[in-house]
Motif scaffolding. Structure first.
Motif, PDB file in Angstrom:
ATOM      1  N   THR A 483       0.863  -1.180   0.000  1.00  0.00           N
ATOM      2  CA  THR A 483       0.000   0.000   0.000  1.00  0.00           C
ATOM      3  C   THR A 483       0.902   1.233   0.000  1.00  0.00           C
ATOM      4  O   THR A 483       2.098   1.142   0.285  1.00  0.00           O
ATOM      5  CB  THR A 483      -0.938   0.019   1.215  1.00  0.00           C
ATOM      6  N   GLY A 484       0.346   2.389  -0.309  1.00  0.00           N
ATOM      7  CA  GLY A 484       1.180   3.581  -0.408  1.00  0.00           C
ATOM      8  C   GLY A 484       0.489   4.833   0.073  1.00  0.00           C
ATOM      9  O   GLY A 484      -0.746   4.929   0.057  1.00  0.00           O
ATOM     10  N   ALA A 485       1.299   5.791   0.495  1.00  0.00           N
ATOM     11  CA  ALA A 485       0.761   7.083   0.923  1.00  0.00           C
ATOM     12  C   ALA A 485       0.054   7.767  -0.242  1.00  0.00           C
ATOM     13  O   ALA A 485       0.459   7.635  -1.397  1.00  0.00           O
ATOM     14  CB  ALA A 485       1.889   7.960   1.443  1.00  0.00           C
ATOM     15  N   VAL A 486      -1.002   8.491   0.086  1.00  0.00           N
ATOM     16  CA  VAL A 486      -1.784   9.217  -0.914  1.00  0.00           C
ATOM     17  C   VAL A 486      -1.448  10.699  -0.818  1.00  0.00           C
ATOM     18  O   VAL A 486      -1.649  11.318   0.227  1.00  0.00           O
ATOM     19  CB  VAL A 486      -3.295   8.986  -0.699  1.00  0.00           C
ATOM     20  N   GLU A 487      -0.924  11.255  -1.892  1.00  0.00           N
ATOM     21  CA  GLU A 487      -0.538  12.666  -1.879  1.00  0.00           C
ATOM     22  C   GLU A 487      -1.750  13.587  -1.997  1.00  0.00           C
ATOM     23  O   GLU A 487      -1.846  14.600  -1.313  1.00  0.00           O
ATOM     24  CB  GLU A 487       0.442  12.946  -3.022  1.00  0.00           C
ATOM     25  N   ALA A 488      -2.668  13.246  -2.901  1.00  0.00           N
ATOM     26  CA  ALA A 488      -3.855  14.081  -3.116  1.00  0.00           C
ATOM     27  C   ALA A 488      -5.064  13.161  -3.244  1.00  0.00           C
ATOM     28  O   ALA A 488      -5.208  12.464  -4.249  1.00  0.00           O
ATOM     29  CB  ALA A 488      -3.696  14.940  -4.359  1.00  0.00           C
ATOM     30  N   ASP A 489      -5.905  13.154  -2.237  1.00  0.00           N
ATOM     31  CA  ASP A 489      -7.057  12.261  -2.229  1.00  0.00           C
ATOM     32  C   ASP A 489      -8.204  12.861  -3.040  1.00  0.00           C
ATOM     33  O   ASP A 489      -8.181  14.048  -3.403  1.00  0.00           O
ATOM     34  CB  ASP A 489      -7.506  12.017  -0.782  1.00  0.00           C
TER      35      ASP A 489
END
Length: 545
Positions: A483-489
């Motif tokens: 899984t990965g961090a979301v920069e702009a949801d």
């Protein structure tokens, strides 16, 4: 590809051919192929009969889908006259895999970007699709009921984007669904541009030649009439009660291999001219056979020289789509339309030999329920998790019994070693299929270094494909989630969750269900996607066992 291209199955391996012969003869003696062509729902036993009785119309789609051709062409002409020539498809599983193969195969004629497929909940990938020229865009939303959470989210997001851009959203939304479904009612209520009704007696993974496969591909410019011609050219051969019937040969070979302990089918393209066929076949085989603790696990690989194919062990059968290259034990040739129908017939016949119902998917819903439960409890998504270990840009989480001690290399080495020699490793990437495309290199790297069959799936796409096998098939897999961090949801209009939260819930929900089945689950969360992925690749290369 021409309609006259030879369609056939060659069992290259002599030992496998010998073992398959009596199974083929059994199918012929039982008249299984002709009964399948006649839609005989008794072929899989009394328990399967109620479901099978409403799932066999795919056998004649090369005839019954003909009226769609004119409807599709009329709409495409209308859209083009309005300057609308960019087609986006929102669909999951069978609703997206077949159109992607069809348009990919016709790419030389229609262009490589003719169809933008959204079978993801990754905010970045959806945002990229939104960033295209909306003035030229029509979105096809495909769902049998309309209740598929991913496609419903895409529909809401695009409808708002059209409206915000001053575009009449209803004129840019095309629906493919089953007659009488809630989605048909919604489409009519909202006044969407066109509603195509698919044959309701066809399951999603068998729907390549229904409106679900033909409408988005046809609107993108693919020659769908030729596709039906190709299927029609082989239909009589596939219903013949003969050991020379290619579907009988393929089903018998799979079942014979399974009896000998080869429950994995490794799929590679071998100069077939068909783009991405193993990904489509993966869903068909996994969802149809992976249940009741048995089944065939499809492993889609990069080519006939790829790890897992070239060095396949006794637990796997390498199958070439195209010419019999390399280590292939089976080779399947034919045009795309013919291959669609051939593999569907073979899978249904294999279900009879394996003693399972090839038309249900009893374990798919469990992961959906777990994800919904998490969405209903947002606190669990916002901050209830604490990593067991952190190594640079990678947070490490493990299910019960999975070691998370030491460096990332140490963790992966121990995790890979936990897979049985004849088991498999499943890599599940809940990331951006385009911007994070290099993640796919992990499949070959892991397979090469561990010697174990390794699958790769983009989440949540694979949940509608191999997800059934993971829970219902042979229970010898270990599962590596990324899984990965979301920069702009992205907000989902009129829903209490964002797209990023939905993606996260889907990963956690599936991991929870797998752990409840006693399967080892290791989740690596990339707090920086690029740096984290580079670290994971290095650790895999160092962790070979």
């Amino acid at each position: 590809m021409t309609t006259g291209e030879r369609t056939g199955v060659e069992i290259v391996d002599a030992e496998l051919a010998e073992r398959a012969a009596p199974l083929a003869e059994r199918l012929v003696a039982d008249q299984a192929a002709s009964k399948l062509g006649a839609r005989d729902a008794t072929l899989w036993g009394p328990d399967a009969e109620p479901e099978a009785s409403i799932r066999l119309s795919w056998t004649t789609l090369h005839k019954t889908s003909r009226p769609l051709i004119g409807e599709i062409e009329t709409l495409r002409t209308e859209l083009r006259s309005e300057g609308v020539d960019r087609v986006v498809l929102a669909g999951m599983g069978g609703s997206s895999l077949a159109p992607e193969v069809i348009t990919g195969t016709d790419a030389k004629e229609i262009g490589h970007s003719a169809l933008t497929v959204l079978d993801t909940t990754d905010p970045g990938q959806v945002a990229d699709a939104l960033a295209g020229d909306l003035d030229r865009t029509v979105i096809v939303v495909s769902s049998k009921s309309g209740g598929t959470v991913e496609t419903d989210s895409h529909r809401r997001i695009f409808a708002k984007a059209f409206a915000d851009a001053g575009i009449d959203a209803a004129r840019r939304i095309v629906v493919v669904t089953d007659p009488g479904s809630p989605f048909q009612e919604l489409s009519e209520k909202e006044g969407y541009r066109k509603t195509f009704l698919a044959d309701p007696q066809v399951g999603g993974r068998y729907s390549a030649l229904t409106a679900f496969g033909l409408v988005p591909a046809g609107l993108a410019g693919a020659d769908v009439a030729r596709l039906l011609d190709q299927a029609a050219s082989v239909a009589d051969d596939l219903t013949a009660d003969s050991v020379d019937n290619p579907a009988v040969k393929l089903a018998a070979a799979w079942a014979a291999a399974h009896e000998a302990g080869a429950e994995k089918v490794v799929l590679a393209d071998a100069d077939s001219g068909i783009k991405g066929f193993p990904d489509w076949a993966e869903q068909l085989i996994a969802e149809s056979t992976g249940k009741q603790g048995t089944g065939l696990l499809p492993v889609a690989v990069e080519g006939t020289e790829a790890p897992g194919f070239a060095d396949a062990k006794s637990d796997a059968t390498p199958v070439a789509v195209g010419s019999p290259q390399g280590a292939a034990k089976i080779a399947v040739t034919g045009s795309l339309g013919a291959q669609f129908l051939l593999w569907e017939f073979a899978t249904a016949l294999a279900g009879r030999l394996l003693g399972i119902n090839p038309f249900d998917q009893p374990d798919v819903e469990t992961a959906k329920k777990a994800a919904r439960a998490l969405l209903d409890d947002p606190e669990k998504l916002k901050g209830g998790e604490t990593a067991s270990n952190v190594d640079g840009a990678v947070e490490i989480f493990g299910s019960d019994g999975v070691s998370t001690d030491g460096s990332l290399t140490d963790v992966l080495r121990a995790f890979f070693a936990s897979a049985p020699d004849t088991g498999y490793i499943a890599v599940q990437a809940y990331l951006d299929r385009l911007d994070d495309a290099s993640t796919a290199v992990l499949r070959g790297e892991i397979a090469k270094r561990t010697g174990r069959q390794t699958t790769f799936g983009w989440g949540p796409r694979f949940l509608h494909s191999t997800g059934q096998y993971h829970k219902g098939g042979h229970q010898n897999g270990v599962f590596l989630q990324l899984t990965g961090a979301v920069e702009a949801d992205l907000e989902v209009p009129e829903r209490p969750y964002t797209l990023g939260q939905l993606q996260h819930a889907q990963a956690l929900g599936d991991g929870q269900v797998l752990a409840e089945h006693g399967r080892p689950v290791l989740r690596l969360h990339l707090t920086d996607r690029a740096a984290g992925l580079a670290a994971v690749v290095r650790a895999v290369q160092e962790a070979g066992v």
